[in-house]
Structure formats: structure tokens, C-alpha cells
Design an enzyme around this catalytic site. Sequence first.
Site, PDB file in Angstrom:
ATOM      1  CB  SER A  31      -0.865   0.069   1.259  1.00  0.00           C
ATOM      2  OG  SER A  31      -1.751  -0.984   1.287  1.00  0.00           O
ATOM      3  CG  HIS A  62      -4.342  -1.769  -2.986  1.00  0.00           C
ATOM      4  ND1 HIS A  62      -3.408  -2.712  -2.653  1.00  0.00           N
ATOM      5  CD2 HIS A  62      -4.540  -1.037  -1.879  1.00  0.00           C
ATOM      6  CE1 HIS A  62      -3.077  -2.559  -1.381  1.00  0.00           C
ATOM      7  NE2 HIS A  62      -3.757  -1.547  -0.887  1.00  0.00           N
ATOM      8  CG  HIS A  84      -5.383  -6.796   0.932  1.00  0.00           C
ATOM      9  ND1 HIS A  84      -5.365  -5.896  -0.115  1.00  0.00           N
ATOM     10  CD2 HIS A  84      -4.234  -6.598   1.624  1.00  0.00           C
ATOM     11  CE1 HIS A  84      -4.249  -5.185  -0.041  1.00  0.00           C
ATOM     12  NE2 HIS A  84      -3.542  -5.588   0.991  1.00  0.00           N
ATOM     13  CE1 TYR A  86      -9.162  -4.987   2.354  1.00  0.00           C
ATOM     14  CE2 TYR A  86      -7.270  -5.754   3.605  1.00  0.00           C
ATOM     15  CZ  TYR A  86      -7.826  -4.882   2.692  1.00  0.00           C
ATOM     16  OH  TYR A  86      -7.062  -3.924   2.093  1.00  0.00           O
ATOM     17  CD  GLU A  87      -9.366  -6.339  -2.022  1.00  0.00           C
ATOM     18  OE1 GLU A  87      -9.870  -5.922  -3.071  1.00  0.00           O
ATOM     19  OE2 GLU A  87      -8.150  -6.560  -1.881  1.00  0.00           O
ATOM     20  CB  ALA A 114       1.609  -0.125   4.426  1.00  0.00           C
ATOM     21  CG  MET A 212      -4.817  -5.876   7.346  1.00  0.00           C
ATOM     22  SD  MET A 212      -6.128  -4.710   6.963  1.00  0.00           S
ATOM     23  CE  MET A 212      -6.113  -3.673   8.436  1.00  0.00           C
ATOM     24  CB  SER A 213      -0.811  -8.191   2.601  1.00  0.00           C
ATOM     25  OG  SER A 213       0.326  -7.426   2.963  1.00  0.00           O
ATOM     26  CG  ASN A 236      -0.233   2.633  11.443  1.00  0.00           C
ATOM     27  OD1 ASN A 236      -0.206   2.175  10.304  1.00  0.00           O
ATOM     28  ND2 ASN A 236      -0.698   1.946  12.476  1.00  0.00           N
ATOM     29  CG  HIS A 248      -6.293   3.263   3.592  1.00  0.00           C
ATOM     30  ND1 HIS A 248      -5.532   2.125   3.715  1.00  0.00           N
ATOM     31  CD2 HIS A 248      -6.315   3.564   2.276  1.00  0.00           C
ATOM     32  CE1 HIS A 248      -5.105   1.746   2.519  1.00  0.00           C
ATOM     33  NE2 HIS A 248      -5.574   2.605   1.625  1.00  0.00           N
TER      34      HIS A 248
HETATM   35  N1  HPA Z   1      -2.673  -2.713  11.360  1.00  0.00           N
HETATM   36  C1  HPA Z   1      -2.893  -3.565  10.340  1.00  0.00           C
HETATM   37  N2  HPA Z   1      -2.535  -3.312   9.103  1.00  0.00           N
HETATM   38  C2  HPA Z   1      -1.914  -2.157   8.852  1.00  0.00           C
HETATM   39  C3  HPA Z   1      -1.650  -1.218   9.864  1.00  0.00           C
HETATM   40  C4  HPA Z   1      -2.051  -1.526  11.200  1.00  0.00           C
HETATM   41  O1  HPA Z   1      -1.854  -0.747  12.146  1.00  0.00           O
HETATM   42  N3  HPA Z   1      -1.017  -0.178   9.271  1.00  0.00           N
HETATM   43  C5  HPA Z   1      -0.903  -0.472   7.948  1.00  0.00           C
HETATM   44  N4  HPA Z   1      -1.448  -1.666   7.691  1.00  0.00           N
END
Ligand code: HPA
Length: 275
Positions: A31, A62, A84, A86-87, A114, A212-213, A236, A248
Site C-alpha cells: 500500500s 491498489h 487481500h 478481507y476483500e 505497509a 493484512m497481507s 503508523n 488508511h
Molecule cells: N494494522 C494492520 N494493518 C496495517 C496497519 C495496522 O496498524 N497499518 C498499515 N497496515
Amino acid sequence: MNSVYDKLQNCLHCVRKMTDFVPEVAIVLGSGLGDYADTIDIKYEIDYSAIDGFPVSTVPGHAGKFIFGYIDNIPVVCMKGRVHYYEGYDVSEVVLPTRLMMLMGAKILFLTNAAGGVNTSFHAGDLMLIKDHISVFAPNPLIGPNIDELGVRFPDMSSVYDRELQAVIRRTAAENNIFLQEGNYAQLTGPSFESPAEIRLLRTLGCDAVGMSTVVEAIAANHCGMRVCGISCISNLAAGMGERPLCHEEVQEAADMAAPRFKRLVTESVKGFGL
Ligand code: HPA
């Protein structure tokens, strides 16, 4: 016949009608990191939507395409955008692109993402070399009949992230004065970010970054014999560690901040892989 393998062969056939490019390295751009593709000497592009049966991402930022080209004289394929779990895709579809790039010829998979920083010494914008992963919170991509053409039923996962590739990335970072964290990455399903209690749980388990990947792709790649390496861009501090709620948008901000270091580290590492 196995329906997952049939679909994969179909996708390969579709790609081969468009290009006979044979990549050595497959790079998955996480990402906000898609701009990296502009730094390679591009020869050919294929929109995912042009490949019959290929999973197409629904997430903003994406944009989905394969980019074929060269880093120096090394043939690479970049995935700008990934799907992903989750999609709503089956996990076998989430790893289809990984397997497809192996069938195109790629021997090395360079995963990027990310991620939220779980380790308290991490900062937004840091880059982290993935040393190992925690897959227990994500579905295993090898569930279902084994695809014997790709690999064995019970593949070993004791060194998913190739030690030599890790050494090259570490050395490259040092030579280029790029500060590089190291750690374990955990994949959760998302799409909600974690709760602070979940982040404390993950830290207790030895997790340094969460996303998440990546892990399902690393498992599928290891299963089919690819050498794997990975870098997380810490976008983050994970839930409960910072002042602000997570969103996001900050993923893109941190990726922009890390972009020059990220580009240099990926390019110089690939050149250092000795291909
Ligand atoms: N959690 C999960 N996935 C992420 C995060 C997070 O804090 N930051 C970027 N992708």
C-alpha cells in the site's frame, strides 16, 4: 484435476498470449509503495483485469497491474496492487498471483507492505526487514487438496525468509545509510485495524509489525520453491500506541516519507542478489 491449479494454468496461458517476458525476481508493492514501479525500465504492462479469472483489487490506491521490466539488467515483474483476504476472495485466489509469477519464471519473491509498528522502538516511516512471520491469525493458503505440481503437502516453514537475501538487504541498507529495523510480521485478516488489547497480545507473542497481507503469499511462495524476502514500511504505530485513531490515509503519508529510502533499498538489494 485441481480447480485452483486449472485456474492458475489458465491465467498463465492468458499472460503468455500477451508477453513471453521471463522475470527472475517478482516484487509485490505494498500500500502506497506502487510508485516504485516508475523506477524500473518498463517493457510491458498487463492490467489484472485483462487476465481471465485473475482477482482484481477493490481498495483505493491498489491499482492493479503487472509491470515487466529491468532493474539494471535483471528481468523483474512488479505487482502494482494486490488483493487481500478481507476483500472477500478465497485465500487460494489471494495467492494466485504469487504462484503465477513463479510459473512465469520468477525464482525470488520480494514482498513489501505497509504495516503497523507493534515494537515500541519503531517509528512511522521506518523500514523493517521481515525475519519471520506469524501466520496463525490468517487462513493458511495451502488448505485444500495439495497441488503436487507446486509443492509438498506439509512444507517446512523453518526459514521462509531466505537468509542470504536477508543478508544482502541488511548489507545494502548499511552501505546506503538506510536505517533498517528487523522483526517478525504478523498477518491478521483485517479489514478493521486491531484493538489495543490485540496489539498487546501480538507484542507478547513476539510480533514487531502487523498487517493484512504478505504472510499467505510467503507461505505459498515457499511451498512452490521460491526464495522469499520482505520489507515492511511502518506506516503508523499500531492501535493504542499513538495519540490519533488509525486511518488508511496515514499509510500513504508514511509511504511517501519512506519512498526515497524504499526505492534505493529495493533497487540496490535486487542488484546485490547476484543474479
Ligand atoms: N494494522 C494492520 N494493518 C496495517 C496497519 C495496522 O496498524 N497499518 C498499515 N497496515
